[in-house]
Design a protein around this motif. Structure first.
Motif, PDB file in Angstrom:
ATOM      1  N   VAL A   1       0.869  -1.173   0.000  1.00 12.99           N
ATOM      2  CA  VAL A   1       0.000   0.000   0.000  1.00 12.99           C
ATOM      3  C   VAL A   1       0.910   1.229   0.000  1.00 12.99           C
ATOM      4  O   VAL A   1       1.735   1.381   0.903  1.00 12.99           O
ATOM      5  N   TYR A   2       0.774   2.064  -1.011  1.00 16.78           N
ATOM      6  CA  TYR A   2       1.621   3.251  -1.150  1.00 16.78           C
ATOM      7  C   TYR A   2       0.766   4.504  -1.257  1.00 16.78           C
ATOM      8  O   TYR A   2      -0.376   4.452  -1.715  1.00 16.78           O
ATOM      9  N   GLY A   3       1.351   5.635  -0.845  1.00 18.48           N
ATOM     10  CA  GLY A   3       0.618   6.882  -0.825  1.00 18.48           C
ATOM     11  C   GLY A   3       1.041   7.862  -1.896  1.00 18.48           C
ATOM     12  O   GLY A   3       2.226   8.140  -2.063  1.00 18.48           O
ATOM     13  N   LEU A   4       0.068   8.371  -2.631  1.00 14.90           N
ATOM     14  CA  LEU A   4       0.229   9.517  -3.521  1.00 14.90           C
ATOM     15  C   LEU A   4      -0.275  10.705  -2.707  1.00 14.90           C
ATOM     16  O   LEU A   4      -1.460  11.029  -2.714  1.00 14.90           O
ATOM     17  N   ILE A   5       0.628  11.301  -1.940  1.00 14.55           N
ATOM     18  CA  ILE A   5       0.277  12.255  -0.905  1.00 14.55           C
ATOM     19  C   ILE A   5       0.496  13.679  -1.400  1.00 14.55           C
ATOM     20  O   ILE A   5       1.590  14.023  -1.861  1.00 14.55           O
ATOM     21  N   PHE A   6      -0.548  14.500  -1.275  1.00 13.04           N
ATOM     22  CA  PHE A   6      -0.509  15.871  -1.775  1.00 13.04           C
ATOM     23  C   PHE A   6      -0.331  16.886  -0.646  1.00 13.04           C
ATOM     24  O   PHE A   6      -0.868  16.707   0.447  1.00 13.04           O
ATOM     25  N   SER A   7       0.387  17.954  -0.970  1.00  7.64           N
ATOM     26  CA  SER A   7       0.383  19.146  -0.129  1.00  7.64           C
ATOM     27  C   SER A   7      -0.894  19.915  -0.467  1.00  7.64           C
ATOM     28  O   SER A   7      -1.555  19.622  -1.475  1.00  7.64           O
ATOM     29  N   ASN A   8      -1.238  20.899   0.349  1.00 12.12           N
ATOM     30  CA  ASN A   8      -2.457  21.683   0.090  1.00 12.12           C
ATOM     31  C   ASN A   8      -2.412  22.423  -1.242  1.00 12.12           C
ATOM     32  O   ASN A   8      -3.457  22.763  -1.790  1.00 12.12           O
ATOM     33  N   ASP A   9      -1.208  22.691  -1.764  1.00  5.74           N
ATOM     34  CA  ASP A   9      -1.100  23.394  -3.047  1.00  5.74           C
ATOM     35  C   ASP A   9      -0.913  22.447  -4.228  1.00  5.74           C
ATOM     36  O   ASP A   9      -0.523  22.860  -5.316  1.00  5.74           O
ATOM     37  N   GLY A  10      -1.188  21.162  -4.038  1.00  2.00           N
ATOM     38  CA  GLY A  10      -1.232  20.230  -5.151  1.00  2.00           C
ATOM     39  C   GLY A  10       0.093  19.624  -5.576  1.00  2.00           C
ATOM     40  O   GLY A  10       0.186  19.045  -6.649  1.00  2.00           O
ATOM     41  N   ARG A  11       1.106  19.708  -4.735  1.00  2.00           N
ATOM     42  CA  ARG A  11       2.367  19.043  -5.059  1.00  2.00           C
ATOM     43  C   ARG A  11       2.379  17.656  -4.419  1.00  2.00           C
ATOM     44  O   ARG A  11       1.768  17.437  -3.385  1.00  2.00           O
ATOM     45  N   LEU A  12       3.076  16.736  -5.057  1.00  2.00           N
ATOM     46  CA  LEU A  12       3.155  15.367  -4.566  1.00  2.00           C
ATOM     47  C   LEU A  12       4.413  15.153  -3.742  1.00  2.00           C
ATOM     48  O   LEU A  12       5.486  15.655  -4.080  1.00  2.00           O
ATOM     49  N   LEU A  13       4.268  14.361  -2.700  1.00  2.00           N
ATOM     50  CA  LEU A  13       5.372  13.989  -1.830  1.00  2.00           C
ATOM     51  C   LEU A  13       6.082  12.769  -2.403  1.00  2.00           C
ATOM     52  O   LEU A  13       5.441  11.756  -2.698  1.00  2.00           O
ATOM     53  N   LEU A  14       7.395  12.863  -2.557  1.00  2.00           N
ATOM     54  CA  LEU A  14       8.199  11.707  -2.941  1.00  2.00           C
ATOM     55  C   LEU A  14       9.236  11.445  -1.855  1.00  2.00           C
ATOM     56  O   LEU A  14       9.760  12.366  -1.238  1.00  2.00           O
ATOM     57  N   ARG A  15       9.516  10.183  -1.653  1.00  2.00           N
ATOM     58  CA  ARG A  15      10.581   9.763  -0.750  1.00  2.00           C
ATOM     59  C   ARG A  15      11.870   9.749  -1.564  1.00  2.00           C
ATOM     60  O   ARG A  15      11.905   9.243  -2.688  1.00  2.00           O
ATOM     61  N   VAL A  16      12.942  10.305  -1.005  1.00  2.00           N
ATOM     62  CA  VAL A  16      14.223  10.418  -1.714  1.00  2.00           C
ATOM     63  C   VAL A  16      15.256   9.602  -0.963  1.00  2.00           C
ATOM     64  O   VAL A  16      15.478   9.813   0.239  1.00  2.00           O
ATOM     65  N   GLU A  17      15.890   8.680  -1.677  1.00  2.00           N
ATOM     66  CA  GLU A  17      16.942   7.865  -1.068  1.00  2.00           C
ATOM     67  C   GLU A  17      18.253   8.104  -1.812  1.00  2.00           C
ATOM     68  O   GLU A  17      18.328   7.929  -3.032  1.00  2.00           O
ATOM     69  N   ASN A  18      19.258   8.531  -1.070  1.00  2.00           N
ATOM     70  CA  ASN A  18      20.602   8.692  -1.625  1.00  2.00           C
ATOM     71  C   ASN A  18      21.376   7.421  -1.335  1.00  2.00           C
ATOM     72  O   ASN A  18      21.458   6.986  -0.181  1.00  2.00           O
ATOM     73  N   ASN A  19      21.931   6.818  -2.394  1.00  2.00           N
ATOM     74  CA  ASN A  19      22.722   5.604  -2.213  1.00  2.00           C
ATOM     75  C   ASN A  19      23.909   5.613  -3.168  1.00  2.00           C
ATOM     76  O   ASN A  19      24.089   6.569  -3.925  1.00  2.00           O
ATOM     77  N   GLU A  20      24.701   4.564  -3.142  1.00  2.00           N
ATOM     78  CA  GLU A  20      25.914   4.525  -3.971  1.00  2.00           C
ATOM     79  C   GLU A  20      25.625   4.597  -5.472  1.00  2.00           C
ATOM     80  O   GLU A  20      26.484   4.993  -6.248  1.00  2.00           O
ATOM     81  N   ASP A  21      24.423   4.258  -5.884  1.00  2.00           N
ATOM     82  CA  ASP A  21      24.046   4.331  -7.302  1.00  2.00           C
ATOM     83  C   ASP A  21      23.466   5.680  -7.690  1.00  2.00           C
ATOM     84  O   ASP A  21      23.081   5.887  -8.821  1.00  2.00           O
TER      85      ASP A  21
END
Length: 168
Positions: A22-42
């Motif tokens: 189950v994943y979320g397409l989560i919006f801010s009040n101004d209509g932007r989407l939240l993304l999770r950002v992962e920094n890794n060796e690639d």
């Protein structure tokens, strides 16, 4: 090597189809989407916050709330099902469902390690179109986000989708 086949469906998961994620397409009040950002060796990987249902979640709404809080320390309000991605692993097993829900950001806590795995994820708000590009899921991703936008307009009170990128 066989590759999985993904097909998008708006609406609820049919009875008898196992929900694996189950994943979320989560919006801010101004209509932007939240993304999770992962920094890794690639490099940098963008994804939606979410994960596997657990027994004590009390349904998919509980799963999306718990996973978003655990991974990115954000609380949400007004979760609504968008649809599901049907996954055929082409291994003769029954197809599974990866549910997508949409909701509004309710509260933003400080960035901290994921309560489940200890990883630290950044959080970025982007336009829905930019999210399509960053996720890189092709047509299936495009349809998920467009469906979430329609639901956000109808049920979450979003009237515009802004394009300012912002780490939160």
């Amino acid at each position: 090597m066989e590759m999985a086949i993904f097909k998008w469906h708006d609406g609820n998961v049919p009875d008898g189809v196992e929900i694996k994620q189950v994943y979320g397409l989560i919006f801010s009040n101004d209509g932007r989407l939240l993304l999770r950002v992962e920094n890794n060796e690639d490099g940098v990987t963008y994804s939606l916050p979410g994960g596997h249902p657990e027994e004590n979640d009390n349904g998919i709404e509980g799963t999306v709330r718990r996973e978003i809080f655990e991974e990115v320390n954000i609380t949400i309000r007004s979760p609504v099902i968008v649809g599901y991605q049907e996954v055929d692993e082409e291994d003769g097993q029954p197809h599974i469902a990866q549910v997508r829900m949409t909701a509004l950001i309710n509260g933003v806590g400080v960035v901290r390690p994921d309560l489940d795995n200890g990883k630290i994820y950044d959080r970025i708000l982007v336009s829905p179109n930019k999210a399509v590009d960053l996720l890189g899921w092709g047509d299936v991703g495009y349809y998920q986000i467009k469906s979430a936008m329609s639901i956000a307009i109808k049920y979450l009170g979003i009237s515009e989708f802004h394009d300012k990128e912002e780490y939160i």
